[in-house]
Structures are given as structure tokens and as C-alpha cells.
Write a protein that holds these residues in place. Sequence first.
Motif, PDB file in Angstrom:
ATOM      1  N   THR A 154       0.829  -1.217   0.000  1.00 37.94           N
ATOM      2  CA  THR A 154       0.000   0.000   0.000  1.00 37.94           C
ATOM      3  C   THR A 154       0.856   1.256   0.000  1.00 37.94           C
ATOM      4  OG1 THR A 154      -1.802  -1.137   1.149  1.00 37.94           O
ATOM      5  CG2 THR A 154      -1.751   1.266   1.268  1.00 37.94           C
ATOM      6  N   MET A 155       1.879   1.306   0.854  1.00 40.52           N
ATOM      7  CA  MET A 155       2.748   2.483   0.937  1.00 40.52           C
ATOM      8  C   MET A 155       3.530   2.669  -0.365  1.00 40.52           C
ATOM      9  SD  MET A 155       2.175   3.921   3.791  1.00 40.52           S
ATOM     10  CE  MET A 155       3.550   5.054   3.844  1.00 40.52           C
ATOM     11  N   GLY A 156       4.012   1.526  -0.915  1.00 38.07           N
ATOM     12  CA  GLY A 156       4.749   1.631  -2.176  1.00 38.07           C
ATOM     13  C   GLY A 156       3.881   2.169  -3.294  1.00 38.07           C
ATOM     14  N   ILE A 157       2.697   1.573  -3.425  1.00 34.15           N
ATOM     15  CA  ILE A 157       1.774   2.049  -4.461  1.00 34.15           C
ATOM     16  C   ILE A 157       1.382   3.502  -4.207  1.00 34.15           C
ATOM     17  CG2 ILE A 157      -0.534   1.760  -5.421  1.00 34.15           C
ATOM     18  CD1 ILE A 157      -0.218  -1.241  -4.973  1.00 34.15           C
ATOM     19  N   GLY A 158       1.147   3.811  -2.919  1.00 27.01           N
ATOM     20  CA  GLY A 158       0.760   5.184  -2.584  1.00 27.01           C
ATOM     21  C   GLY A 158       1.843   6.182  -2.931  1.00 27.01           C
ATOM     22  N   THR A 159       3.118   5.802  -2.653  1.00 23.43           N
ATOM     23  CA  THR A 159       4.229   6.707  -2.968  1.00 23.43           C
ATOM     24  C   THR A 159       4.339   6.932  -4.474  1.00 23.43           C
ATOM     25  OG1 THR A 159       5.436   5.971  -1.007  1.00 23.43           O
ATOM     26  CG2 THR A 159       6.705   7.061  -2.741  1.00 23.43           C
ATOM     27  N   VAL A 160       4.247   5.803  -5.219  1.00 26.20           N
ATOM     28  CA  VAL A 160       4.324   5.929  -6.673  1.00 26.20           C
ATOM     29  C   VAL A 160       3.183   6.795  -7.202  1.00 26.20           C
ATOM     30  CG1 VAL A 160       4.171   4.664  -8.855  1.00 26.20           C
ATOM     31  CG2 VAL A 160       5.544   3.757  -6.963  1.00 26.20           C
ATOM     32  N   LEU A 161       1.977   6.512  -6.712  1.00 26.51           N
ATOM     33  CA  LEU A 161       0.823   7.294  -7.171  1.00 26.51           C
ATOM     34  C   LEU A 161       0.934   8.755  -6.762  1.00 26.51           C
ATOM     35  CD1 LEU A 161      -2.106   4.793  -6.499  1.00 26.51           C
ATOM     36  CD2 LEU A 161      -1.030   5.368  -8.671  1.00 26.51           C
ATOM     37  N   SER A 162       1.438   9.003  -5.554  1.00 37.13           N
ATOM     38  CA  SER A 162       1.609  10.385  -5.098  1.00 37.13           C
ATOM     39  C   SER A 162       2.556  11.146  -6.013  1.00 37.13           C
ATOM     40  CB  SER A 162       2.124  10.398  -3.657  1.00 37.13           C
ATOM     41  OG  SER A 162       2.345  11.722  -3.220  1.00 37.13           O
ATOM     42  N   THR A 163       3.659  10.459  -6.380  1.00 37.12           N
ATOM     43  CA  THR A 163       4.615  11.098  -7.292  1.00 37.12           C
ATOM     44  C   THR A 163       3.984  11.371  -8.644  1.00 37.12           C
ATOM     45  OG1 THR A 163       6.435   9.960  -6.166  1.00 37.12           O
ATOM     46  CG2 THR A 163       6.880  10.863  -8.358  1.00 37.12           C
TER      47      THR A 163
END
Length: 700
Positions: A169-178
Motif C-alpha cells: 500500500t505504501m509503495g503504491i501510494g508513494t508511486v501514485l503520489s509522485t
Amino acid sequence: MSDRTNTAPAAVVNWRRGVLTITLRIGLFLGFVVCVPSAYIAFNTGIPGIAMLDVAVLSVVLVLYLNDRIPFAWRAALLAACGYALALGLLIGIGTFSLLFFVASSVGATLLLGVRAGLVATGVSAVTIAGVGASGLAGPEFVMIPAEYHAIRWVVIGLNFTLVSTLLTMGIGTVLSTLESALGNETTARESLDRERTLLRTLIDTLPDMIFTKDTSGRFTSANPAARAEWAAPRESEMLGRTVFDRFPASVAEALHSEDMAVVGGRALINREVSSLGVDGSTRWSLVIKVPLRDNTGAIVGLIGISRNITERRRLEDQLRQAQKMEAVGRLAGGIAHDFNNLLTIIFGYSDVLRSEMSEADGARESVDAINDAAARAAALTRQLLAFSRQSMLQPKVLDLNATISDTGRMLSRLIGENIDVSLVLDPSIARVRVDPGQLDQVLMNLAVNARDAMPTGGSLTISTHRTDLNAVMAARLELSPGAHVMVEVKDTGCGMAPEVVARIFEPFFTTKSVGNGTGLGLAMVFGIVRQSGGAIEVESEVGAGSTFRILLPVVSEGITGAPDASRTAVRGTETLLLVEDDHGVRELAVAGLQAHGYVVLSALDGRAALDVAEQHRGPIALLVTDVVMPHMSGGELATQLRLRRPDIRVLFVSGYTNDAVVREGVLLSEVAFLQKPYSPTDLAVSVRHVLDASLAQVV
């Protein structure tokens, strides 16, 4: 990445809505594909609840897909809840295989609602996995697990799920945030660029200046509406690819093309004034800027040009130069007239004295008459100079303009010859005007003489009057006030004038006549008289089509001024006069002439001396006869101070030069008594008698 859809940038919100729509479509497709086999297997394996759960989840997904009016956050949350419900059912019915659906639920929540929602989904799923497994409700997949290790094993599975799902979740969230940040920045930059482009396009399209670009060969690559209008190209496509050779003559086009190639070569052209022919054939002046147009690498790919129409500015500049030239000549004329008229007064005076002392048979009388005639012609030339420079003293009266023109018309018929037909077309409804009748006669006679010279073989001259109302635009062009005016039109059928002659027709000393046949002051005098009378004059003429002069005068509401008594008899008197004149010769002549008519004359050379003489004289002084322009004190100032001491004294102003503030203020006051130099002793005596006999004191 933001967790609130309503605070996210519009592009991010639209992206999330797109993800939701795609997810719903995929969910529907997979649901319909696996629903039948899943239900079959579930019933055959003794777990019909799974089949019923599939149908329920598929129904909810279908409702969410079809009802896009449901708020986005609700649709996203319900979709994540569907994944959670499906995972829970599989966990109870099958076992650890359901962990994939729990992960999918957390990832979906992260994609649609943000990291916070994904972490919440992960926590709920982990607790559910551990709780269901530890309580023994998990599927048969764990039947073989020893009972004593059963609960601990499910806690371990739940913790590991939490770790993996959280990291995912955090990885996907970071990528999506970027990605969303980049998308937001790009969107903001694009919107800013679009606004700037729209603003620039609006400016280019609405500015009256011609704005265009050309490639390195000089062909147009873009043109704003002003440029297209100049080239008579309604659409931009009609102008693209064209060159200056498509519009201008070869010689002009070659010069413009060479200029363009110099700019393409790297030289900027800044604020150059150029002339060209407009689509209507008239001369057009432009202020041009051309600079090289470069690409991102700095290479020159063409030029950009801006051309501003300054034709009106050039016209105003020409008018200003003309006005300055006329003002300079006017000052010179006024200065000359002041001294020249003093000399002419002496010549007139003593020639009259000589003539009065000669008999009709005296052989020298003819010589004296010649002197007097020459002085009269010189005085007329001086009056022309003063009229042209707008410095002549007008004595305006409220006139019946038609009656005045009728009187002048009878004289014009004899003046311009029998081969020219003079006709008057006078509108009886016109209003009264205030002008100097003598000066008006001069204006009409000058225009008539010019018309005669333009019709050497004969023709017709028409003088007409009518009323006209000037609007604000016309009044501004003619430098008049808007409202009612009377127009006097003088039209001939002569040879007419070329445009370049019309442009200079009112210039002083400009004449088309041969040397010795004209001074070039006639129309300049006409212009000066009309402007000084508060009016305007314009001319319309074409070669071979005659000329039309139009004089506009403002109307007045006062009654017609009564004609003064012009009698030159009974000019003698016995009153005491104070004569002030700074020119010695004129003063001696005036004193002698007035004394010869019976007056007692006190004289002074300037205003200060005049005040001393008046202070020393104990008797009454009936009249002050004073020059206007004198050293130390003007005639107006002298009259003002003398009236403080002698309120009943009357005043007669005399001058050959009227550029004095007091007289300018009194120019339009008919009660001001004024005698223009040069004058004869008899003229002076008549004017003195007229002022003394007036019923009211004269007021400056």
C-alpha cells in the motif's frame, strides 16, 4: 497523495474517476465470466454461500457502474467493501487463498481513496484474517493444522499479511503520489500556458497594430486580423505563404524584401517610419518593428513584425509644424506692422496736409496723390499680414449675413468680370452671426478673385448660405464647439487644385501664380480672419472639377448691431484731449491734426508721463487717445489707472499692432473704441468726435 477527493487537483480527481470506471468494467467482465463456473463448483463442493456472495458482489458492482450520480467517494468505498466482503467469504469458505482478495481490497482503496484509506483497509483485513482464523472459522484448507498451533498460526499469518499489504500500500501510494504530483504540476503548467496563450492571442487579435511572422524566405506564416485587413485577406489562410511581391510594386517590394532578409540575417529593425499605399490608394505611414524569430536552439527561423499606423500622427505633426511656422511668421508680421504702420501714419498724415494746402491745378498734387496711393497699398499689405497672423483688431457686429453677402455680391459682379456668372443662393432661415463686416468683405473678395483667376475663360461662381449642426466628431476636427453654425459656401467651376496644392493652400507666401502676380497672403489672410472670428474654413477641390471653400461661423442669439454713424462732417470740437503716443513723428502729426480741428491737446510719450500730465492738469479731460503697445505701461493699463482718478474720461485706443492682452480681451466687445493705424488726421478727428458724442462711456 491527498486523501480527499474534493481537495485534490482536478486532473487527479479525473484520473481517479477513470481508475474507478476501469475497475468497475473489469470487475463486471470478470464477474460475468467466472460467476457461472464459480457457482457450479461452489454448489458441487458444498459451499453454496460462495456462489451467493459472488452474485451479490456482482450486483453491487453493476449498480455502482450504472449510477455515476452517486458521489465518487461513496462508489469507491463500496467497491473496496465489495472486495473485502468477497475476501471474507473466501476466507471462511476456502482459506488462505482469500488473502489475495484482501490485498486487492487494500490496493483498490489506496488507488481510489488514498494511502490512509488503504492502511485502514489493510488493518481491517489483518484483524479479520487473524480473528476468523484463530476462532476456527477459516476454510477447510487448514483442517490438517494441529489444534494447539491453530490460533498462533493465524495470528502469524495476519501479521505477515499486515506487513506485506502495508508495504504494498505504501509503495503504491508513494508511486501514485509522485505521479499525481507530476500530473498536477503538468496540468497547472498547461493551464498557465493556455491562459498565457489565450491572453497573447486575444492581444494579438484585438490590437489595431499589424502583427505578423514570416519564414526565412519572406513568406507569411501568421497574421493577425489587422494585418489581414490591410492586405484585404478575410481569412488567415488567404495570407499565409504570400510575400510582399504579391501586393506592392516591384521596386517597393524589392526594398521591403531586402529589409526582411536583413532581419532574418540577425539585424533588428526598430521604430522605422515607412510609407506605403493602402488598399484605397492613399498614402499610409507606419511605424515598423521587425526582429529575428528564433527556435528553442536559438537558430533564426524567420522574423516577427509589428506595424503601427501613424498616418494620423504624421498629419497632426504636419499641422503642428504648419502652425509653428505660421506663428513664427505671424510674430514677425506683427512686429513689422507695429513700426511700419507708424511710418505709414506719418506718410498718410503729411500727404493729406500737403494735399490740403494745394489747389486742384497744382502740378505737384499728382505726386502727392501717388504717395498717398502707395501708402494705401502698403497699409493693405500690412493688414493682410496682421489678418494672416490673427493679430488684426476685429470690430465684430451681429449681422444679417444674407444682407451683407448680397451687398458684397453686387460689388463682386463688377470685380471679377462679365464672363463669370455670379449667383447667390441664400437660405433665409439662417441665424445671425457675429463678424467684422469689413473683414468678411475681404474674405469674400479674396475668394472671388482666386475663383476668377481659376476661370480665365469664364465660368460660374456660387455663394450660398445654409445652417448646419456640428456633431462632436466634426467639431473636434474643425476645432470648433459642437452645435449650430452657419455655413458660407463659395464654389467655382474653375480648373481646381491638385491634392498637394490643397494641402498647402492656406500657408503664408504660398502661391501657384507666377512671380509678380501674387503675394501668397490672400488665402492666409482669409484663414486668419475666419479663425480669429471664431470660425473654421476648409476646402474641397479636384483638378478639372473646380473648388469649394466652406466657412463655418457660430450662430448668436443677440439682435443685429445698429450701424454706426459714418458721417465725416462736424468733426471739430473744443474739448481737452490727452494724447499718448511713443512714436515722436506720429505724436506730432496727431497733435497738429487735432489742434487744427479745434481741440486742446495734452500729449505724452508713454503711460507714466501721461499720468503725470493728467495729475498736473486741473481742468477736465474729455478723452484719452492712447497707443496700445508702449514701453513701461500698455494703453490698457493706462486707461484703467486713469479712470480711477477721472471716472468720466472716455478712451480711444490706437494701434498698428494688436498683440496686447488688454486689446485681445476687448476684441469681441463692440463698445471698445479702436482706430487702426495707419490713419489720416481726418480719420483721427472723426473717431475722436464719434467717441465724444457717444451716449455711454466706453469700457474696456
